[in-house]
Write a protein that holds these residues in place. Structure first.
Motif, PDB file in Angstrom:
ATOM      1  N   VAL A  89      -9.062  -3.938   0.527  1.00 29.28           N
ATOM      2  CA  VAL A  89      -7.583  -3.446   0.613  1.00 29.28           C
ATOM      3  C   VAL A  89      -8.252  -2.553   1.334  1.00 29.28           C
ATOM      4  O   VAL A  89      -7.632  -2.298   3.078  1.00 29.28           O
ATOM      5  N   GLN A  95      -5.217  -1.266  -5.642  1.00 29.62           N
ATOM      6  CA  GLN A  95      -5.000  -0.462  -4.086  1.00 29.62           C
ATOM      7  C   GLN A  95      -6.536  -0.098  -3.920  1.00 29.62           C
ATOM      8  O   GLN A  95      -7.065   0.386  -2.707  1.00 29.62           O
ATOM      9  N   VAL A 131       2.618  -0.657  -7.059  1.00 29.97           N
ATOM     10  CA  VAL A 131       0.560  -1.408  -6.529  1.00 29.97           C
ATOM     11  C   VAL A 131       0.532  -2.862  -7.277  1.00 29.97           C
ATOM     12  O   VAL A 131       1.642  -3.172  -7.711  1.00 29.97           O
ATOM     13  N   LEU A 190       0.749  -1.025  -0.112  1.00 31.15           N
ATOM     14  CA  LEU A 190      -0.354  -0.128  -0.333  1.00 31.15           C
ATOM     15  C   LEU A 190       0.844   1.626  -0.122  1.00 31.15           C
ATOM     16  O   LEU A 190       0.276   2.101   0.611  1.00 31.15           O
ATOM     17  N   THR A 206      -3.784   4.672  -2.701  1.00 32.30           N
ATOM     18  CA  THR A 206      -5.012   4.239  -3.124  1.00 32.30           C
ATOM     19  C   THR A 206      -5.522   4.443  -4.546  1.00 32.30           C
ATOM     20  O   THR A 206      -5.558   4.909  -5.323  1.00 32.30           O
TER      21      THR A 206
END
Ligand code: PLP
Length: 361
Positions: free
Chosen positions: A349, A344, A12, A7, A340
């Protein structure tokens, strides 16, 4: 133990369909199948950049390969370039451009703040070839609003070059509608592909402004890429070998962007970033930037008092097998950073991270 949950704000986790492509046996970087895939890649990049008229290039290398190629192709020694700097990557732009022997003027604002528009206007009062800005400052979790500064630059006939490394396919980035002249990104962020390709987009305005006989170098000179696309386009459209595994993995990632739809994908990022922020705020973490500048692809927050940032990063890794990042530069030891981006930005998640954080809080 389950595999590590990555994260950090890029790279990613690969989407399983991207992973599958990446793991296939190597193929040649020429021939009919390759040419077809290359042209699909170009169309998919134009779609993802929202730039149907731009020239696009899948330049091999990290995100930095993108700014290097734009500098080699469109800037000339001692051109004056204004750089907007409000974080680590703004400063990195300065460093790269100084290395190209350009006359670089920096307009700084504090880390966590937005662009100094008045300062930019003042700097552009003297003729400049370009204004270079980072759209999404990954070091602070700030998304810099672009419209006003693009207008300010164009009023003074300066081109606008944008670092969209942590934006492309995650944040609204209407290249053509905003009138951006050149931009670059990186495959390992919101595209959720392996690192190694820097998608570059060039508007006709910038392309036509440069004389190819003056461009510097060969590999990072986009006129070389253009020449091979034109002259060898029916069998080998790039100047050099490209790892077929990497190329097809990024191609697959771009197909996934198209399948999801750019707008839906951007909305998913916004929703997941809000879910993460809400959960973190409830635990006492505080974003370092004002609400209207908060990024939807990277969160940068100060932990609640009594909980050192380094401990949060270490304990998530050691006790929960979750990797997040710490602060950079002046924020080292003061903040945590969480991505994010792409894979992600999914509810399970985000919720897994929040559940683990509650245990160490
Ligand atoms: N610009 C921004 C905004 C970034 O977040 C990064 C990497 O995190 C870069 C540039 C550099 O990308 P790369 O390490 O792929 O060269």
């Amino acid at each position: 133990m389950r595999p590590p949950l990555l994260l950090v704000p890029g790279p990613v986790p690969l989407h399983p369909r991207v992973q599958e492509e990446f793991a296939k046996p190597a193929l040649p970087h020429y021939g009919d199948a390759w040419v077809k895939a290359y042209h699909e890649m170009v169309d998919l990049l134009r779609y993802t950049w929202s730039a149907p008229r731009a020239r696009v290039f899948p330049v091999l290398g990290p995100g930095h390969a993108g700014i290097e190629s734009l500098a080699h192709t469109f800037f000339r020694r001692r051109d004056r370039i204004v750089v907007m700097d409000n974080g680590f990557f703004g400063d990195r732009m300065r460093e790269v451009l100084v290395a190209h022997h350009l006359e670089v003027d920096v307009v700084r604002s504090p880390w966590g703040a937005g662009p100094d528009v008045t300062g930019i206007r003042k700097a552009l009062a003297r003729p400049a070839r370009a204004l270079v800005v980072v759209h999404n400052e990954t070091s602070t979790g700030v998304t810099n609003p672009l419209r006003e500064i693009v207008e300010a630059a164009h009023e003074k006939d300066a081109f606008v070059i944008v670092d969209a490394v942590s934006s492309l396919a995650g944040l609204p980035f209407p290249f053509e509608a905003l009138g951006i002249d050149g931009a670059f990104s990186a495959s390992q962020k919101c595209l959720a592909a392996p690192a190694g390709i820097s998608p570059v987009a060039v508007a006709p305005s910038l392309w036509e402004s440069a004389d190819e006989n003056d461009a510097e170098g060969w590999y990072f000179n986009l006129f070389t890429w253009d020449k091979y696309e034109r002259e060898w386009g029916d069998w080998h459209p790039t100047p050099t070998t490209i790892s077929s595994n990497l190329f097809y993995a990024v191609h697959r990632a771009l197909v996934l962007v198209k399948e999801e739809g750019l707008e839906a994908r951007i909305a998913r990022h916004a929703k997941m970033a809000a879910r993460l922020r809400e959960g973190l705020r409830a635990m006492g973490f505080r974003p370092i930037a004002p609400d209207d500048l908060l990024s939807n692809t990277v969160a940068c927050l100060a932990p609640p008092q009594g909980l050192p940032a380094a401990d949060v990063v270490r304990r998530l890794r050691e006790e929960h097998n979750i990797y997040i990042s710490g602060g950079l530069g002046p924020l080292r030891g003061k903040t945590i950073r969480i991505g994010t981006m792409g894979t992600q930005a999914e509810p399970d998640v985000v919720d897994a991270l929040l559940a683990s954080l509650r245990l160490i809080r």
